[in-house]
Design a protein around this motif. Structure first.
Motif, mmCIF file in Angstrom:
data_model
loop_
_atom_site.group_PDB
_atom_site.id
_atom_site.type_symbol
_atom_site.label_atom_id
_atom_site.label_comp_id
_atom_site.label_asym_id
_atom_site.label_seq_id
_atom_site.Cartn_x
_atom_site.Cartn_y
_atom_site.Cartn_z
ATOM 1 N N VAL A 1 -0.003 -0.721 4.703
ATOM 2 C CA VAL A 1 0.264 -0.854 3.265
ATOM 3 C C VAL A 1 -0.619 0.086 2.461
ATOM 4 C CG1 VAL A 1 0.246 -2.449 1.311
ATOM 5 C CG2 VAL A 1 1.053 -3.232 3.545
ATOM 6 N N LEU A 2 -1.872 0.239 2.853
ATOM 7 C CA LEU A 2 -2.759 1.148 2.133
ATOM 8 C C LEU A 2 -2.269 2.594 2.222
ATOM 9 C CD1 LEU A 2 -6.237 -0.380 3.081
ATOM 10 C CD2 LEU A 2 -5.130 -0.434 0.829
ATOM 11 N N GLY B 1 1.482 7.042 -2.955
ATOM 12 C CA GLY B 1 2.040 6.822 -4.281
ATOM 13 C C GLY B 1 3.314 6.001 -4.282
ATOM 14 N N GLN B 2 3.599 5.326 -3.166
ATOM 15 C CA GLN B 2 4.836 4.559 -3.052
ATOM 16 C C GLN B 2 4.645 3.064 -3.298
ATOM 17 O OE1 GLN B 2 5.671 5.927 1.017
ATOM 18 N NE2 GLN B 2 7.362 7.147 0.204
ATOM 19 N N TRP B 3 3.413 2.637 -3.434
ATOM 20 C CA TRP B 3 3.091 1.229 -3.614
ATOM 21 C C TRP B 3 1.853 1.148 -4.479
ATOM 22 C CZ3 TRP B 3 5.986 -2.875 -2.800
ATOM 23 C CH2 TRP B 3 5.418 -4.161 -2.703
ATOM 24 N N ASN B 4 1.623 -0.002 -5.111
ATOM 25 C CA ASN B 4 0.513 -0.141 -6.050
ATOM 26 C C ASN B 4 -0.376 -1.309 -5.639
ATOM 27 O OD1 ASN B 4 -0.996 -1.012 -8.487
ATOM 28 N ND2 ASN B 4 0.133 0.640 -9.480
ATOM 29 N N LEU B 5 -1.663 -1.043 -5.567
ATOM 30 C CA LEU B 5 -2.617 -2.056 -5.118
ATOM 31 C C LEU B 5 -2.675 -3.269 -6.032
ATOM 32 C CD1 LEU B 5 -4.808 -2.672 -2.960
ATOM 33 C CD2 LEU B 5 -6.444 -1.468 -4.428
ATOM 34 N N THR C 1 -1.329 -7.011 -4.090
ATOM 35 C CA THR C 1 -1.747 -6.562 -2.758
ATOM 36 C C THR C 1 -3.247 -6.720 -2.571
ATOM 37 O OG1 THR C 1 0.090 -5.005 -2.628
ATOM 38 C CG2 THR C 1 -1.784 -4.592 -1.185
ATOM 39 N N ARG C 2 -4.031 -6.398 -3.608
ATOM 40 C CA ARG C 2 -5.484 -6.546 -3.519
ATOM 41 C C ARG C 2 -5.856 -8.011 -3.256
ATOM 42 N NH1 ARG C 2 -9.573 -3.359 -5.540
ATOM 43 N NH2 ARG C 2 -8.127 -2.258 -6.914
ATOM 44 N N ILE C 3 -5.200 -8.919 -3.954
ATOM 45 C CA ILE C 3 -5.469 -10.345 -3.788
ATOM 46 C C ILE C 3 -5.127 -10.792 -2.370
ATOM 47 C CG2 ILE C 3 -4.708 -12.656 -4.499
ATOM 48 C CD1 ILE C 3 -6.605 -11.383 -6.480
ATOM 49 N N LEU D 1 -9.519 5.611 -1.654
ATOM 50 C CA LEU D 1 -8.915 4.360 -1.189
ATOM 51 C C LEU D 1 -9.694 3.793 -0.005
ATOM 52 C CD1 LEU D 1 -6.731 2.370 -1.813
ATOM 53 C CD2 LEU D 1 -5.177 3.630 -0.311
ATOM 54 N N PHE D 2 -10.229 4.661 0.859
ATOM 55 C CA PHE D 2 -11.090 4.170 1.932
ATOM 56 C C PHE D 2 -12.288 3.441 1.337
ATOM 57 C CE2 PHE D 2 -14.524 4.346 5.006
ATOM 58 C CZ PHE D 2 -13.894 4.046 6.203
ATOM 59 N N GLY D 3 -12.838 4.007 0.270
ATOM 60 C CA GLY D 3 -13.961 3.360 -0.400
ATOM 61 C C GLY D 3 -13.612 1.983 -0.928
ATOM 62 N N GLN D 4 -12.407 1.835 -1.457
ATOM 63 C CA GLN D 4 -11.982 0.511 -1.930
ATOM 64 C C GLN D 4 -11.790 -0.452 -0.765
ATOM 65 O OE1 GLN D 4 -9.613 -0.265 -5.365
ATOM 66 N NE2 GLN D 4 -9.032 1.878 -5.548
#
Length: 349
Positions: A94-95, A101-105, A129-131, A262-265
């Motif tokens: 998913v990440l 740019g096809q999905w939003n966190l 997705t983040r949750i 994104l790796f950092g997140q």
């Protein structure tokens, strides 16, 4: 099972907070840590163990111990259900869609999917997705734990940690609804084929060789009768080999799968795991930080009946350990390998 998982995590906390030479000069993992596995297998009645040591972002050693149900020796292409080690693979799939740019966190998932059980509860609007990836959905691990097998919130999403396979399944349904493709198809395109993970599949596939499967075993070493799961489940029952999971882990260690941001997140603590001072959930991984000299650990465990697994990665020094076992006493072996690998006296008492 949950208590065993906590024990394993505590061992890593002790290990990583007592080593004084992390960073670029980190102590290497001793290859001899695997030598005693056959004795531990006999003691704990675990038929098969697959082990991989990673150093400098590369495979240092892979060893298979034991025999399959048909008497053949286990090899690097032996197939395992790796239980919840499925979740990091789903998270990276998913990440990668987010990076493309096809999905939003942080987009609400109700744009694509609302489970009928919670359609009248406005809290479903908070699910993102983040949750999900940080286990803050408020769902139980599985809806079968609720009366009448109905999905329901146990707390408001985003307010605290609560481990949930249902959360990952919710995300899967949303992603599949948007892309009109199964999670298997999406993972094939962005992860499995690029990494040449040719022996990895969500659930059992008829194309797989059942004679290579590590059947699950109970605490007394007896075979657990089971029907192989053939459905795609985002949280559990990924079938893979130690070789394939090592390819995935190397790509994570070498930060090859995601953009730096994104790796950092992914490795940033999103929520504290209650009662565990150094343990947090990142995105799809448990994160232990801060550790000595700026090192940090990302890890995940897996536990199904007759299956105990673990992956532990140190991305800064590009080291790691992967362990698959097909016995309910598998965590005892995992604990022993950790002690031998890192030579921490405090763990020997």
């Amino acid at each position: 099972m949950k208590n065993l998982r906590v024990v394993i995590l505590l061992f890593f906390v002790i290990v990583l907070t007592n080593v004084r030479s992390w960073g670029q000069a980190a102590v290497k993992i001793s290859l001899s840590c695997l030598d005693s596995i056959p004795a531990w297998m006999a003691k704990n009645k675990v038929p098969i163990v697959a082990a991989c040591i990673l150093e400098n972002g590369q495979i240092k050693q892979v060893k298979l111990f034991g025999r399959l149900s048909n008497g053949s020796p286990a090899q690097s292409n032996t197939l395992f259900n790796v239980a919840s080690l499925t979740k990091p693979v789903t998270a990276l799939t998913v990440l990668k869609l987010i990076d493309a740019g096809q999905w939003n966190l942080d987009e609400p998932l109700d744009k694509y999917w609302i489970d009928p059980d919670i359609k009248d509860d406005p809290r479903h609007q908070k699910l993102t997705t983040r949750i999900v990836l940080s286990h803050q959905t408020g769902f139980p691990n599985w809806r079968s734990q609720n009366p009448a097998n109905k999905l329901a919130f146990q707390f408001t999403p985003g307010t605290k940690y609560g481990y949930s396979g249902e959360g990952f399944e919710y995300l899967r349904r949303a992603v599949e609804a948007k892309f009109h493709r199964s999670l298997q198809q999406l993972a094939d395109s962005v992860l499995f084929r690029p990494l040449r993970m040719s022996n990895t599949h969500y659930g059992w596939s008829d194309k797989m060789d059942s004679t290579r499967f590590a059947d699950p075993h109970s605490k007394d070493g007896s075979l657990i009768p089971m029907k192989k799961n053939t459905s795609v489940v985002s949280a559990d029952w990924l079938v893979t080999t130690i070789d394939d999971y090592a390819k995935f882990s190397m790509a994570v260690l070498n930060q090859q799968l995601l953009s730096p941001g994104l790796f950092g997140q992914m490795i940033t603590p999103q929520v504290k795991m209650e009662g565990r001072p150094k343990e947090n959930m990142g995105l799809g991984w448990e994160v232990m930080t801060p550790l000595e000299n700026g090192e940090y650990l990302i890890m995940h465990t897996g536990s199904d009946d007759g299956v105990k697994t673990l992956v532990a990665l140190l991305p800064k020094s590009k080291r790691g350990i992967i362990l698959f076992t097909n016995g309910n006493n598998g965590f005892a072996i995992i604990r022993s390998v950790i002690i031998e690998a890192l030579h921490i006296k405090e763990l020997e008492n």
